[in-house]
Design a protein around this motif. Structure first.
Motif, PDB file in Angstrom:
ATOM      1  N   LEU A 118       0.830  -1.200   0.000  1.00 10.80           N
ATOM      2  CA  LEU A 118       0.000   0.000   0.000  1.00 10.80           C
ATOM      3  C   LEU A 118       0.865   1.250   0.000  1.00 10.80           C
ATOM      4  N   GLY A 119       1.920   1.257   0.786  1.00 12.34           N
ATOM      5  CA  GLY A 119       2.813   2.414   0.818  1.00 12.34           C
ATOM      6  C   GLY A 119       3.455   2.665  -0.536  1.00 12.34           C
ATOM      7  N   VAL A 120       3.883   1.581  -1.193  1.00 16.15           N
ATOM      8  CA  VAL A 120       4.472   1.707  -2.534  1.00 16.15           C
ATOM      9  C   VAL A 120       3.437   2.248  -3.514  1.00 16.15           C
ATOM     10  N   ALA A 121       2.214   1.735  -3.439  1.00 14.43           N
ATOM     11  CA  ALA A 121       1.142   2.199  -4.328  1.00 14.43           C
ATOM     12  C   ALA A 121       0.847   3.678  -4.105  1.00 14.43           C
ATOM     13  N   LEU A 122       0.855   4.117  -2.848  1.00 17.42           N
ATOM     14  CA  LEU A 122       0.612   5.529  -2.549  1.00 17.42           C
ATOM     15  C   LEU A 122       1.740   6.407  -3.098  1.00 17.42           C
ATOM     16  N   ALA A 123       2.991   5.980  -2.920  1.00 17.62           N
ATOM     17  CA  ALA A 123       4.123   6.766  -3.410  1.00 17.62           C
ATOM     18  C   ALA A 123       4.076   6.905  -4.927  1.00 17.62           C
ATOM     19  N   LEU A 124       3.781   5.800  -5.617  1.00 18.39           N
ATOM     20  CA  LEU A 124       3.689   5.857  -7.075  1.00 18.39           C
ATOM     21  C   LEU A 124       2.432   6.603  -7.513  1.00 18.39           C
ATOM     22  N   GLY A 125       1.349   6.456  -6.752  1.00 14.28           N
ATOM     23  CA  GLY A 125       0.115   7.175  -7.078  1.00 14.28           C
ATOM     24  C   GLY A 125       0.292   8.679  -6.970  1.00 14.28           C
ATOM     25  N   SER A 126       1.131   9.127  -6.027  1.00 13.79           N
ATOM     26  CA  SER A 126       1.373  10.569  -5.894  1.00 13.79           C
ATOM     27  C   SER A 126       2.032  11.126  -7.147  1.00 13.79           C
ATOM     28  N   THR A 127       2.843  10.303  -7.829  1.00 15.93           N
ATOM     29  CA  THR A 127       3.493  10.788  -9.057  1.00 15.93           C
ATOM     30  C   THR A 127       2.473  10.999 -10.171  1.00 15.93           C
ATOM     31  N   VAL A 128       1.402  10.217 -10.167  1.00 18.27           N
ATOM     32  CA  VAL A 128       0.342  10.397 -11.171  1.00 18.27           C
ATOM     33  C   VAL A 128      -0.355  11.742 -10.944  1.00 18.27           C
ATOM     34  N   ILE A 129      -0.688  12.031  -9.686  1.00 16.91           N
ATOM     35  CA  ILE A 129      -1.348  13.302  -9.366  1.00 16.91           C
ATOM     36  C   ILE A 129      -0.444  14.478  -9.717  1.00 16.91           C
ATOM     37  N   TRP A 130       0.829  14.375  -9.375  1.00 13.68           N
ATOM     38  CA  TRP A 130       1.766  15.463  -9.651  1.00 13.68           C
ATOM     39  C   TRP A 130       1.918  15.688 -11.150  1.00 13.68           C
ATOM     40  N   ALA A 131       2.004  14.592 -11.913  1.00 12.88           N
ATOM     41  CA  ALA A 131       2.139  14.716 -13.364  1.00 12.88           C
ATOM     42  C   ALA A 131       0.880  15.330 -13.974  1.00 12.88           C
ATOM     43  N   LEU A 132      -0.291  14.911 -13.510  1.00 16.10           N
ATOM     44  CA  LEU A 132      -1.542  15.487 -14.014  1.00 16.10           C
ATOM     45  C   LEU A 132      -1.613  16.981 -13.711  1.00 16.10           C
ATOM     46  N   TYR A 133      -1.164  17.352 -12.525  1.00 14.79           N
ATOM     47  CA  TYR A 133      -1.175  18.771 -12.156  1.00 14.79           C
ATOM     48  C   TYR A 133      -0.349  19.592 -13.138  1.00 14.79           C
ATOM     49  N   TRP A 134       0.858  19.130 -13.461  1.00 12.61           N
ATOM     50  CA  TRP A 134       1.722  19.900 -14.353  1.00 12.61           C
ATOM     51  C   TRP A 134       1.213  19.891 -15.787  1.00 12.61           C
ATOM     52  N   ILE A 135       0.597  18.789 -16.211  1.00 11.52           N
ATOM     53  CA  ILE A 135       0.040  18.743 -17.564  1.00 11.52           C
ATOM     54  C   ILE A 135      -1.115  19.730 -17.698  1.00 11.52           C
ATOM     55  N   PHE A 136      -2.031  19.714 -16.738  1.00  7.24           N
ATOM     56  CA  PHE A 136      -3.175  20.638 -16.791  1.00  7.24           C
ATOM     57  C   PHE A 136      -2.737  22.080 -16.554  1.00  7.24           C
ATOM     58  N   ASN A 137      -1.637  22.255 -15.819  1.00  6.20           N
ATOM     59  CA  ASN A 137      -1.145  23.598 -15.515  1.00  6.20           C
ATOM     60  C   ASN A 137      -0.525  24.278 -16.739  1.00  6.20           C
ATOM     61  N   THR A 138      -0.209  23.498 -17.777  1.00  8.52           N
ATOM     62  CA  THR A 138       0.392  24.094 -18.977  1.00  8.52           C
ATOM     63  C   THR A 138      -0.572  25.049 -19.667  1.00  8.52           C
ATOM     64  N   ARG A 139      -1.861  24.922 -19.402  1.00 12.05           N
ATOM     65  CA  ARG A 139      -2.847  25.807 -20.032  1.00 12.05           C
ATOM     66  C   ARG A 139      -3.034  27.119 -19.273  1.00 12.05           C
ATOM     67  N   SER A 140      -2.400  27.252 -18.125  1.00  9.33           N
ATOM     68  CA  SER A 140      -2.568  28.459 -17.317  1.00  9.33           C
ATOM     69  C   SER A 140      -1.780  29.621 -17.917  1.00  9.33           C
ATOM     70  N   THR A 141      -2.394  30.797 -17.916  1.00  2.00           N
ATOM     71  CA  THR A 141      -1.726  32.000 -18.421  1.00  2.00           C
ATOM     72  C   THR A 141      -1.178  32.866 -17.290  1.00  2.00           C
TER      73      THR A 141
END
Length: 303
Positions: A156-179
């Protein structure tokens, strides 16, 4: 000092501070639970970001942010800081810092993976090899050097650590549209994320105790992990991008020092004995990240 020297100094200072945050997470989690830590850290970060905007003379510019940008910041705030740091701190609460920190460092690989379906980017053989090498490192770290057993120290700890990278990557991808400028955008993300974090704390935990060790640790995390270092890194990249700055790639490569320096702090501050499997697995992850940076897409972006 010329721009090259300033870029290097700001870059090194940022890397040095970032290298302490894994230890700060683990030490503070001895006094606060993940939600309490995030609540206090988010408030400290908001104050730090507001101070940066005030110093830069851009605090008044918040009044000119459009409703559309506000709505985007609200959605991004649900990802970062709310969801991302909840998952990340839960991972640190379960795993040794020497495991959680390198696993979280695979976010760059996750970003490349998600860029294929979300941004329409192509993945070549070099990218595939980089991903395979990095996740081989994940397996080595998570199995304590016995990858053939596929017995993870804390699934579970490993899944959470890797899952956090998905959230972080999504944040930066969606943030590319910010002006918005990055610091203003981050301030608004945290402003909208704070009520969500407070609600989650009240529902699933309780308000943090007034323990000096916990509150000081959370303030350190909020100011340096979430606030000041972000502005320092942007400053380093700004100087590096100048004609006499030496190039952003030179400064960006300093980030590869952070995970190894972080292990030194984890050993001496947290008291963890660093396992050979951690060093080996981290070597795989760094090699994968480096191989990804050598890909054709990244070479074109760095020109």
């Amino acid at each position: 000092m010329n721009a090259r020297t300033k870029a290097l100094l700001f870059g090194l200072a940022t890397v040095a501070v970032w290298s302490t945050v894994a230890s700060a997470f683990k030490l503070t989690l001895r006094h606060l639970d993940p939600l309490q830590l995030l609540l206090c850290a988010c408030m400290a970060s908001l104050l730090a970001l507001a101070a940066i905007l005030a110093i830069q003379g851009r605090l008044g510019g918040l009044r000119r942010v459009t409703a559309r940008d506000m709505a985007r910041c609200a959605l991004l705030g649900a990802l970062n800081p709310a969801l991302y740091y909840i998952i990340l701190f839960m991972a640190y609460d379960r795993l040794p810092a020497q495991e959680a920190q390198p696993l979280n460092y695979t976010w760059a690989i996750t970003l490349s993976l998600l860029s294929v379906p979300l941004l329409g980017q192509r993945m070549g053989l070099r990218d595939g090899a980089a991903i395979a090498v990095s996740y081989a490192g994940v397996v080595v770290i998570s199995t304590h050097g016995d990858p053939l057993s596929m017995t993870f120290s804390d699934p579970l700890g490993v899944a959470l650590a890797l899952g956090s990278t998905v959230i972080w990557a999504l944040y930066w991808i969606f943030n590319t549209r910010s002006t918005l400028d990055p610091v203003t955008g981050l301030f608004l993300n945290f402003a909208f994320g704070l009520p969500l974090i407070l609600l989650a704390t009240l529902v699933f935990s309780e308000l943090p105790p007034l323990a000096p060790a916990g509150l000081l640790g959370a303030a350190y995390v909020g100011i340096f992990e979430m606030g000041v270092t972000f502005a320092m890194w942007l400053t380093a990249m700004k100087y590096a991008a100048m004609p006499e700055g030496g190039g952003t790639v030179r400064v960006a490569n300093l980030i590869f020092l952070s995970p190894f320096l972080s292990l030194v702090f984890i050993h001496f501050l947290v008291g963890e004995d660093i396992l050979p499997s951690t060093l080996l697995g981290l070597g795989f992850i760094i090699a994968g990240n480096g191989l990804m940076q050598l890909g054709p897409r990244h070479r074109q972006e760095s020109k």
